[in-house]
Design a protein around this motif. Structure first.
Motif, mmCIF file in Angstrom:
data_model
loop_
_atom_site.group_PDB
_atom_site.id
_atom_site.type_symbol
_atom_site.label_atom_id
_atom_site.label_comp_id
_atom_site.label_asym_id
_atom_site.label_seq_id
_atom_site.Cartn_x
_atom_site.Cartn_y
_atom_site.Cartn_z
ATOM 1 N N ILE A 386 -130.971 55.028 -44.869
ATOM 2 C CA ILE A 386 -129.958 55.078 -44.980
ATOM 3 C C ILE A 386 -129.021 55.569 -45.873
ATOM 4 O O ILE A 386 -128.133 55.567 -45.893
ATOM 5 C CB ILE A 386 -129.755 53.646 -44.596
ATOM 6 C CG1 ILE A 386 -130.268 52.381 -43.076
ATOM 7 C CG2 ILE A 386 -128.303 52.859 -44.988
ATOM 8 C CD1 ILE A 386 -130.044 51.590 -43.643
ATOM 9 N N TYR A 387 -129.418 55.533 -47.154
ATOM 10 C CA TYR A 387 -128.946 55.322 -48.386
ATOM 11 C C TYR A 387 -128.617 57.318 -48.460
ATOM 12 O O TYR A 387 -127.553 57.718 -48.435
ATOM 13 C CB TYR A 387 -129.552 55.063 -49.591
ATOM 14 C CG TYR A 387 -128.650 55.453 -50.655
ATOM 15 C CD1 TYR A 387 -127.896 55.382 -51.349
ATOM 16 C CD2 TYR A 387 -129.118 56.637 -51.889
ATOM 17 C CE1 TYR A 387 -127.375 55.222 -52.454
ATOM 18 C CE2 TYR A 387 -128.284 56.660 -52.304
ATOM 19 C CZ TYR A 387 -127.648 56.256 -53.005
ATOM 20 O OH TYR A 387 -126.934 56.996 -54.382
ATOM 21 N N GLN A 388 -130.183 57.614 -47.954
ATOM 22 C CA GLN A 388 -129.806 59.466 -47.716
ATOM 23 C C GLN A 388 -128.860 59.642 -46.284
ATOM 24 O O GLN A 388 -127.923 60.501 -46.986
ATOM 25 C CB GLN A 388 -131.237 60.062 -46.917
ATOM 26 C CG GLN A 388 -132.204 59.253 -48.586
ATOM 27 C CD GLN A 388 -131.725 60.077 -49.771
ATOM 28 O OE1 GLN A 388 -130.638 62.129 -50.059
ATOM 29 N NE2 GLN A 388 -132.475 59.817 -50.378
ATOM 30 N N ASN A 404 -119.916 47.889 -44.235
ATOM 31 C CA ASN A 404 -121.843 47.462 -43.132
ATOM 32 C C ASN A 404 -123.072 46.992 -44.678
ATOM 33 O O ASN A 404 -123.061 47.254 -45.097
ATOM 34 C CB ASN A 404 -122.525 48.969 -42.576
ATOM 35 C CG ASN A 404 -123.018 49.117 -41.826
ATOM 36 O OD1 ASN A 404 -124.121 48.304 -42.019
ATOM 37 N ND2 ASN A 404 -123.451 49.602 -40.963
ATOM 38 N N PRO A 405 -123.123 45.585 -43.628
ATOM 39 C CA PRO A 405 -123.722 45.108 -44.838
ATOM 40 C C PRO A 405 -125.244 45.592 -44.809
ATOM 41 O O PRO A 405 -126.154 46.054 -46.062
ATOM 42 C CB PRO A 405 -124.614 43.672 -43.503
ATOM 43 C CG PRO A 405 -123.724 43.458 -42.644
ATOM 44 C CD PRO A 405 -122.768 45.270 -42.546
ATOM 45 N N GLU A 406 -125.576 46.682 -44.031
ATOM 46 C CA GLU A 406 -127.172 47.104 -44.448
ATOM 47 C C GLU A 406 -126.366 48.729 -45.504
ATOM 48 O O GLU A 406 -127.509 48.941 -46.101
ATOM 49 C CB GLU A 406 -127.775 48.835 -42.434
ATOM 50 C CG GLU A 406 -128.060 46.800 -42.009
ATOM 51 C CD GLU A 406 -129.218 47.993 -40.435
ATOM 52 O OE1 GLU A 406 -128.469 49.394 -40.288
ATOM 53 O OE2 GLU A 406 -129.188 47.439 -40.161
ATOM 54 N N ALA A 410 -128.420 49.146 -49.083
ATOM 55 C CA ALA A 410 -129.381 50.356 -48.860
ATOM 56 C C ALA A 410 -128.686 50.640 -50.709
ATOM 57 O O ALA A 410 -129.382 51.197 -51.331
ATOM 58 C CB ALA A 410 -129.239 51.263 -47.978
ATOM 59 N N ILE A 411 -127.115 50.687 -50.715
ATOM 60 C CA ILE A 411 -126.764 50.679 -52.048
ATOM 61 C C ILE A 411 -127.507 49.768 -53.499
ATOM 62 O O ILE A 411 -127.586 50.798 -54.367
ATOM 63 C CB ILE A 411 -125.275 50.816 -52.169
ATOM 64 C CG1 ILE A 411 -124.604 52.277 -50.590
ATOM 65 C CG2 ILE A 411 -124.109 50.804 -53.007
ATOM 66 C CD1 ILE A 411 -123.245 51.806 -51.039
ATOM 67 N N ASP A 412 -126.827 48.668 -53.213
ATOM 68 C CA ASP A 412 -127.591 48.006 -53.989
ATOM 69 C C ASP A 412 -128.765 48.166 -54.160
ATOM 70 O O ASP A 412 -129.637 47.695 -55.658
ATOM 71 C CB ASP A 412 -128.172 46.321 -53.297
ATOM 72 C CG ASP A 412 -128.053 45.391 -54.461
ATOM 73 O OD1 ASP A 412 -128.011 44.924 -54.982
ATOM 74 O OD2 ASP A 412 -128.647 45.174 -54.024
#
Length: 462
Positions: A386-388, A404-406, A410-412
C-alpha cells in the motif's frame, strides 16, 4: 613369448588354478583439438569416464568423455591442457575417484576434484566418499515440518525457511548476494555448512573466506571453490561435489546448510560443454541439456529418510541485467521451493540486505509456521504494498491524511517496515526474536510497540 605370458600370469592370477584373467585397457590416440574439445580414436570407454592424455614428453592431462560420434570419442579437459600434442595417448582411468570426508574436512577449502587448495596439507581421514550416489526416492523423504534459523531477521519472520527446503537467491551483480550468504554461514543453527563458490572471481573466493565467512564460520564449514578461470568441467564437478559432501553429512544425521554461488555459473558451464560437442542452442543460447541438468542437481538437496538429517539449500541465481525472466532464473524459480529477490533499488537506498519482500516467497512457510505468524507476514506485505502504491502521491504532498485508513496506517508504519528489513553484517537475529520484532512493527500503539521492540532486543542479546 613364454616370458611375457609368465609375466602376465604373475600380474593377474585367477582365483581358479589353471585359469587366468587379464584386464585389457584399450588406449586411443588424440586426433583433433578444436577449442576445448578433444577428439580421440581407438578408445573404448563410456560417457562420463575420466581419461588420461599422455604425451611423449610425459605431460599428463585429465579429461572426461562428453560424447561420441561413431568411432570418434569427444573429451573435454578437466585441468589445464597446455602442452597437449597430436597423437598423444588417451588411456581410460579404471580407478574410482574417492575423496576423504569426515570431521577432518571441516574448515578446509578444496577444488572440484576434492584436493585441498588452502595450503594446509592433505585431508587425513579414514572415511572415503565416492562421487556417485543414488538419488533418494521422493516418497521416502521426510516432509518439511520445522523452521530453520538462518539468523536473518527478514528471512526468519517473513520468508521462513524449513529444514530441507531449497530456495533461490535472485539478484544482479553487486547487490549483496555474497554478503548475505556469509551472514547465514555465521548465524545459522545448522550443524554443518557446505559452501560452493562456482565460477566466481578468484579475488572473491579469498574475500569470501576471509571476510564474509570468517574464522568462526569456517570451523564448521567445507568450501568447494572453482574460480571462473578453470575449465567448465571443473566447475561442473565442483557443483556436484558440493552436493555429494552435503549428502554425506546428511546421511550422518546432521542438518546441513548448502550454499551454492552460483547456479547460473553451473548452467553456463554446462552450456559451454554442450555447445562444444555440437548440441544446438535453444533458449537464448542455452541447449536443452542445461534445463535437464538443473533439476538433477537441485533435487539432490532436501530431507533424508525419517529420522535422518537434512540439506537446506540456497542457490544464488545471477539475473543478467536484473531480468527475472532470464531463462536460467525462470527455470530455477519453477523447480525451487521459493525465491528471495535482492533489489538493486533497495541497495541504492542503503537498505542491506536488500531483500524485496513483496517479490519474494517461501512456499514451505504455510506448513511450518502458525496461522498467526502467517497472518502477520501477510499484513506486513500488505502495508508495504500500500505504501509503495501511494509513495508518489505522498512525496509530492497530494495525499490528504484521513482519506484512507489503510494508507494512513501504511504511512505510520513505513519507517518501521523499512528498518525491519535492514540488518548489520555482524548482527544475528534469532527466529523467536525476529517474530517478536515483527509484532512490534505491526503494532499501532506506539507505547506497546516500543516495549515489544525493547523486549525483543533483550531476548536477542540473551
Amino acid at each position: 613369448m613364454r616370458d611375457l605370458c609368465a609375466e602376465l600370469k604373475a600380474l593377474s592370477p585367477s582365483q581358479n588354478p589353471g585359469e587366468f584373467q587379464y584386464d585389457y585397457v584399450a588406449e586411443g590416440r588424440l586426433t583433433r583439438l578444436v577449442g576445448m574439445t578433444l577428439e580421440a580414436e581407438g578408445l573404448r570407454t563410456s560417457l562420463g569416464q575420466t581419461c588420461q592424455i599422455i604425451n611423449q614428453s610425459g605431460v599428463e592431462v585429465e579429461a572426461e568423455v562428453v560424447g561420441f560420434n561413431g568411432q570418434k570419442v569427444y573429451l573435454m579437459p578437466i585441468t589445464h591442457f597446455s602442452g597437449v600434442e597430436p597423437g598423444a595417448r588417451v588411456r581410460p582411468m579404471t580407478k574410482t575417484t574417492q575423496i576423504p570426508v569426515g570431521n577432518e574436512l571441516l574448515g578446509r577449502v578444496v577444488n572440484g576434484l576434492g584436493k585441498p587448495i588452502d595450503g594446509l596439507g592433505a585431508v587425513r581421514s579414514k572415511d572415503k566418499l565416492a562421487l556417485l550416489a543414488e538419488a533418494i526416492n521422493p516418497l521416502s523423504r521426510s516432509p518439511i515440518q520445522e523452521p530453520m534459523d538462518v539468523g536473518i531477521r527478514a528471512i526468519n519472520a517473513l520468508l521462513t525457511v524449513g529444514r530441507g527446503q531449497r530456495l533461490g537467491l535472485f539478484a544482479g551483480s553487486g547487490v549483496g548476494k555474497s554478503v548475505l550468504l556469509g551472514m547465514m554461514t555465521r548465524f545459522t543453527d545448522a550443524d554443518v555448512v557446505v559452501v560452493g563458490l562456482i565460477g566466481e572471481r578468484g579475488r572473491e573466493v579469498k574475500e569470501f573466506i576471509d571476510h564474509s565467512l570468517g574464522e568462526e564460520g569456517l570451523k564448521r564449514s567445507v568450501v568447494v571453490a572453482s574460480p571462473a578461470d578453470e575449465a567448465p568441467l571443473m566447475r561442473l564437478r565442483a557443483s556436484e561435489l558440493c552436493c555429494r559432501i552435503a549428502e554425506y553429512y546428511r546421511d550422518q544425521g546432521k542438518n546441513v546448510l548448502l550454499l551454492m554461488d552460483s547456479l547460473t555459473r553451473y548452467a553456463q558451464a554446462q552450456r559451454e560443454v554442450s555447445l562444444a560437442v555440437g548440441e544446438p542452442p535453444a533458449t537464448k543460447g542455452y541447449p536443452p541439456s542445461v534445463f535437464a541438468k538443473l533439476p538433477q542437481l537441485v533435487e539432490r538437496a532436501g530431507n533424508g529418510e525419517p529420522g535422518g538429517g537434512s540439506i537446506t539449500a540456497f542457490y544464488t541465481v545471477l539475473t543478467e541485467g536484473d531480468d527475472l525472466q532470464d531463462p536460467v532464473a525462470d527455470s530455477a524459480r519453477a523447480i525451487l521451493d521459493g525465491h528471495i529477490v535482492l533489489s538493486r533499488r533497495l541497495a541504492e537506498e542503503g537498505i542491506y540486505p536488500a531483500i524485496d519482500v513483496e517479490a519474494s516467497i517461501s512456499r514451505a512457510m504455510p506448513n511450518i509456521v502458525s496461522p498467526e505468524q502467517l497472518q502477520k507476514m501477510q499484513a506486513f506485505k500488505r502495508l508495504l504494498a500500500i505504501y509503495q502504491e501511494n509513495k508518489d502521491l505522498i512525496n509530492i504532498g497530494a495525499y490528504r491524511p484521513g482519506s484512507n485508513p489503510e494508507v494512513d496506517l501504511a504511512i505510520d508504519r513505513a519507517p518501521h517496515l523499512r528498518q525491519f528489513v535492514c540488518q548489520g553484517m555482524n548482527e544475528a537475529v534469532s527466529y523467536p526474536a525476529a517474530c517478536s520484532i515483527l509484532d512490534a512493527v505491526l503494532s499501532t500503539n506506539q507505547q506497546n510497540a516500543s516495549q515489544a521492540g525493547a523486549q525483543a532486543q533483550q531476548d536477542m542479546a540473551s
